[in-house]
Motif scaffolding. Sequence first.
Motif, PDB file in Angstrom:
ATOM      1  N   ASP A 202      -4.861   3.123   5.159  1.00  0.00           N
ATOM      2  CA  ASP A 202      -5.431   4.082   6.120  1.00  0.00           C
ATOM      3  C   ASP A 202      -5.500   3.505   7.534  1.00  0.00           C
ATOM      4  OD1 ASP A 202      -5.804   5.897   4.032  1.00  0.00           O
ATOM      5  OD2 ASP A 202      -7.794   5.094   3.575  1.00  0.00           O
ATOM      6  N   VAL A 203      -4.410   2.913   7.980  1.00  0.00           N
ATOM      7  CA  VAL A 203      -4.383   2.230   9.275  1.00  0.00           C
ATOM      8  C   VAL A 203      -4.051   3.202  10.399  1.00  0.00           C
ATOM      9  CG1 VAL A 203      -3.103   0.547  10.662  1.00  0.00           C
ATOM     10  CG2 VAL A 203      -3.866  -0.056   8.367  1.00  0.00           C
ATOM     11  N   ASN A 204      -4.843   3.129  11.451  1.00  0.00           N
ATOM     12  CA  ASN A 204      -4.581   3.878  12.677  1.00  0.00           C
ATOM     13  C   ASN A 204      -4.526   2.906  13.846  1.00  0.00           C
ATOM     14  OD1 ASN A 204      -4.947   6.982  12.004  1.00  0.00           O
ATOM     15  ND2 ASN A 204      -6.522   5.880  10.873  1.00  0.00           N
TER      16      ASN A 204
ATOM     17  N   LEU B 171      -0.153   5.098  15.757  1.00  0.00           N
ATOM     18  CA  LEU B 171       0.047   5.138  14.301  1.00  0.00           C
ATOM     19  C   LEU B 171      -1.086   5.926  13.658  1.00  0.00           C
ATOM     20  CD1 LEU B 171       1.106   1.427  13.648  1.00  0.00           C
ATOM     21  CD2 LEU B 171       2.603   3.435  13.697  1.00  0.00           C
ATOM     22  N   HIS B 172      -0.740   6.685  12.606  1.00  0.00           N
ATOM     23  CA  HIS B 172      -1.707   7.574  11.973  1.00  0.00           C
ATOM     24  C   HIS B 172      -1.713   7.367  10.455  1.00  0.00           C
ATOM     25  CE1 HIS B 172      -1.672   9.949  15.758  1.00  0.00           C
ATOM     26  NE2 HIS B 172      -0.374   9.700  15.739  1.00  0.00           N
ATOM     27  N   ASP B 173      -2.845   6.955   9.904  1.00  0.00           N
ATOM     28  CA  ASP B 173      -3.072   6.944   8.455  1.00  0.00           C
ATOM     29  C   ASP B 173      -1.934   6.255   7.684  1.00  0.00           C
ATOM     30  OD1 ASP B 173      -5.449   8.444   8.838  1.00  0.00           O
ATOM     31  OD2 ASP B 173      -4.267  10.288   8.932  1.00  0.00           O
ATOM     32  N   ILE B 174      -1.602   5.044   8.112  1.00  0.00           N
ATOM     33  CA  ILE B 174      -0.523   4.297   7.476  1.00  0.00           C
ATOM     34  C   ILE B 174      -1.053   3.567   6.247  1.00  0.00           C
ATOM     35  CG2 ILE B 174       1.176   2.440   7.724  1.00  0.00           C
ATOM     36  CD1 ILE B 174       1.852   4.847   9.434  1.00  0.00           C
ATOM     37  N   THR B 175      -0.494   3.877   5.095  1.00  0.00           N
ATOM     38  CA  THR B 175      -0.783   3.148   3.859  1.00  0.00           C
ATOM     39  C   THR B 175       0.549   2.635   3.311  1.00  0.00           C
ATOM     40  OG1 THR B 175      -2.793   4.379   3.320  1.00  0.00           O
ATOM     41  CG2 THR B 175      -1.641   3.316   1.498  1.00  0.00           C
ATOM     42  N   LEU B 176       0.633   1.340   3.085  1.00  0.00           N
ATOM     43  CA  LEU B 176       1.916   0.716   2.745  1.00  0.00           C
ATOM     44  C   LEU B 176       1.687  -0.563   1.965  1.00  0.00           C
ATOM     45  CD1 LEU B 176       5.053   0.783   3.292  1.00  0.00           C
ATOM     46  CD2 LEU B 176       4.583  -0.617   5.306  1.00  0.00           C
TER      47      LEU B 176
ATOM     48  N   SER C 269      -6.896   0.013  15.025  1.00  0.00           N
ATOM     49  CA  SER C 269      -8.101   0.693  15.505  1.00  0.00           C
ATOM     50  C   SER C 269      -9.036   1.014  14.346  1.00  0.00           C
ATOM     51  CB  SER C 269      -7.716   1.975  16.242  1.00  0.00           C
ATOM     52  OG  SER C 269      -6.847   1.687  17.320  1.00  0.00           O
ATOM     53  N   SER C 270      -8.453   1.266  13.182  1.00  0.00           N
ATOM     54  CA  SER C 270      -9.227   1.487  11.965  1.00  0.00           C
ATOM     55  C   SER C 270      -8.336   1.236  10.768  1.00  0.00           C
ATOM     56  CB  SER C 270      -9.794   2.914  11.928  1.00  0.00           C
ATOM     57  OG  SER C 270      -8.752   3.869  11.900  1.00  0.00           O
ATOM     58  N   GLY C 271      -8.961   1.099   9.592  1.00  0.00           N
ATOM     59  CA  GLY C 271      -8.209   0.793   8.388  1.00  0.00           C
ATOM     60  C   GLY C 271      -8.119  -0.711   8.157  1.00  0.00           C
TER      61      GLY C 271
ATOM     62  N   THR D 286       7.985   8.817  11.694  1.00  0.00           N
ATOM     63  CA  THR D 286       8.176   9.908  12.650  1.00  0.00           C
ATOM     64  C   THR D 286       6.832  10.198  13.311  1.00  0.00           C
ATOM     65  OG1 THR D 286       9.909  10.885  11.265  1.00  0.00           O
ATOM     66  CG2 THR D 286       8.941  12.281  12.966  1.00  0.00           C
ATOM     67  N   ASP D 287       6.776  10.106  14.616  1.00  0.00           N
ATOM     68  CA  ASP D 287       5.542  10.377  15.370  1.00  0.00           C
ATOM     69  C   ASP D 287       4.356   9.581  14.831  1.00  0.00           C
ATOM     70  OD1 ASP D 287       6.882  12.190  17.026  1.00  0.00           O
ATOM     71  OD2 ASP D 287       6.510  13.858  15.655  1.00  0.00           O
ATOM     72  N   GLY D 288       4.609   8.313  14.496  1.00  0.00           N
ATOM     73  CA  GLY D 288       3.528   7.436  14.071  1.00  0.00           C
ATOM     74  C   GLY D 288       3.062   7.624  12.648  1.00  0.00           C
ATOM     75  N   ARG D 289       3.787   8.416  11.872  1.00  0.00           N
ATOM     76  CA  ARG D 289       3.423   8.643  10.473  1.00  0.00           C
ATOM     77  C   ARG D 289       4.594   8.271   9.562  1.00  0.00           C
ATOM     78  NH1 ARG D 289      -1.210  11.788  10.395  1.00  0.00           N
ATOM     79  NH2 ARG D 289      -1.655  12.909  12.350  1.00  0.00           N
ATOM     80  N   ILE D 290       4.259   7.837   8.362  1.00  0.00           N
ATOM     81  CA  ILE D 290       5.293   7.530   7.383  1.00  0.00           C
ATOM     82  C   ILE D 290       5.748   8.829   6.736  1.00  0.00           C
ATOM     83  CG2 ILE D 290       5.765   6.446   5.158  1.00  0.00           C
ATOM     84  CD1 ILE D 290       4.033   4.130   5.970  1.00  0.00           C
ATOM     85  N   ASP D 291       7.048   9.093   6.824  1.00  0.00           N
ATOM     86  CA  ASP D 291       7.622  10.199   6.083  1.00  0.00           C
ATOM     87  C   ASP D 291       7.610   9.847   4.596  1.00  0.00           C
ATOM     88  OD1 ASP D 291       8.081  11.541   8.385  1.00  0.00           O
ATOM     89  OD2 ASP D 291      10.252  11.215   8.430  1.00  0.00           O
ATOM     90  N   GLU D 292       7.913  10.808   3.772  1.00  0.00           N
ATOM     91  CA  GLU D 292       7.988  10.540   2.335  1.00  0.00           C
ATOM     92  C   GLU D 292       8.940   9.361   2.129  1.00  0.00           C
ATOM     93  OE1 GLU D 292       6.863  10.897  -1.524  1.00  0.00           O
ATOM     94  OE2 GLU D 292       6.118  12.057   0.183  1.00  0.00           O
ATOM     95  N   PRO D 293       8.427   8.208   1.624  1.00  0.00           N
ATOM     96  CA  PRO D 293       9.276   7.015   1.516  1.00  0.00           C
ATOM     97  C   PRO D 293      10.314   7.163   0.423  1.00  0.00           C
ATOM     98  CG  PRO D 293       7.135   6.580   0.541  1.00  0.00           C
ATOM     99  CD  PRO D 293       7.059   7.952   1.177  1.00  0.00           C
ATOM    100  N   ALA D 294      11.455   6.543   0.664  1.00  0.00           N
ATOM    101  CA  ALA D 294      12.527   6.537  -0.320  1.00  0.00           C
ATOM    102  C   ALA D 294      13.077   5.126  -0.422  1.00  0.00           C
ATOM    103  CB  ALA D 294      13.642   7.496   0.093  1.00  0.00           C
ATOM    104  N   ARG D 295      13.727   4.821  -1.531  1.00  0.00           N
ATOM    105  CA  ARG D 295      14.253   3.474  -1.703  1.00  0.00           C
ATOM    106  C   ARG D 295      15.365   3.207  -0.711  1.00  0.00           C
ATOM    107  NH1 ARG D 295      17.424  -0.343  -4.034  1.00  0.00           N
ATOM    108  NH2 ARG D 295      19.178   1.060  -4.304  1.00  0.00           N
ATOM    109  N   LYS D 296      16.176   4.210  -0.446  1.00  0.00           N
ATOM    110  CA  LYS D 296      17.245   4.087   0.521  1.00  0.00           C
ATOM    111  C   LYS D 296      17.175   5.243   1.513  1.00  0.00           C
ATOM    112  CE  LYS D 296      19.143   0.381  -1.164  1.00  0.00           C
ATOM    113  NZ  LYS D 296      19.044  -0.881  -0.419  1.00  0.00           N
ATOM    114  N   ALA D 297      17.640   5.006   2.721  1.00  0.00           N
ATOM    115  CA  ALA D 297      17.614   6.048   3.734  1.00  0.00           C
ATOM    116  C   ALA D 297      18.772   7.019   3.524  1.00  0.00           C
ATOM    117  CB  ALA D 297      17.694   5.428   5.136  1.00  0.00           C
ATOM    118  N   ALA D 298      18.577   8.235   3.948  1.00  0.00           N
ATOM    119  CA  ALA D 298      19.653   9.223   3.866  1.00  0.00           C
ATOM    120  C   ALA D 298      20.710   8.884   4.904  1.00  0.00           C
ATOM    121  CB  ALA D 298      19.089  10.627   4.117  1.00  0.00           C
TER     122      ALA D 298
END
Length: 230
Positions: A10-12, A25-30, A62-64, A217-229
């Motif tokens: 939950d990193v911002n 960055l918005h609500d990054i969990t990784l 800032s948080s998380g 995208t815009d500071g958020r993680i898109d749906e992660p995938a093992r490989k990029a399209a």
Amino acid sequence: MSDSVIALKDVNLSLQGNAGRVDILHDITLDVPRGTSLGLIGPSGSGKSSLLMLIGGLEQASSGSVTVLGRDLTAMSEDALARFRRDNMGVVFQSFHLIPTMTALENVATPLELAGHRDAFDRARAELEAVGLGHRLDHYPAQMSGGEQQRVALARALAPRPAILLADEPTGNLDGANGQAIIDLLFGLSDRHGATLILVTHATDLANRCDRVVRLTDGRIDEPARKAAE
């Protein structure tokens, strides 16, 4: 994840600029497992480099929570973070950041000396030979090509045997052939040392050499995938 060497929850990240607060960055969990490679991709301004800076303790969330090798980076002082990076991380930037008044050997050996390694110059020499620069030990940055300078920077990052290797657009200032050579070295040396690799890149083909790819995208993680399209 119990085997995570890097865990963000939950990193911002927001920074204060001349025009006011900027949310980066918005609500990054990784989670990144030990010994794996992660490619961070996305358009310019998406937050890739900022995320890398957070992982490296070069920027404060800032948080998380940001946990690296079991340590909460958000609770550490600047001095403690500097020591932690020195002992556990290697960083390779798009710009080489070599010291112009030092030879290739001195550029690689100096961080090792500062960390107290008595065999600093022997290790520096071995790492420069590993990147194909055994014949350039006594040359200064101005006497080397861009590709050679980035090889010195890579040797410097890996000489301390870091647990984590952070690479921010390491081929951005290089032509195609030199860039490909650096990437081959980056992955080869990372595998040899067993380092966890985080690679920021605009190039999908480079990212797809990683075990996993995450798009921002815009500071958020898109749906992660093992490989990029493609």
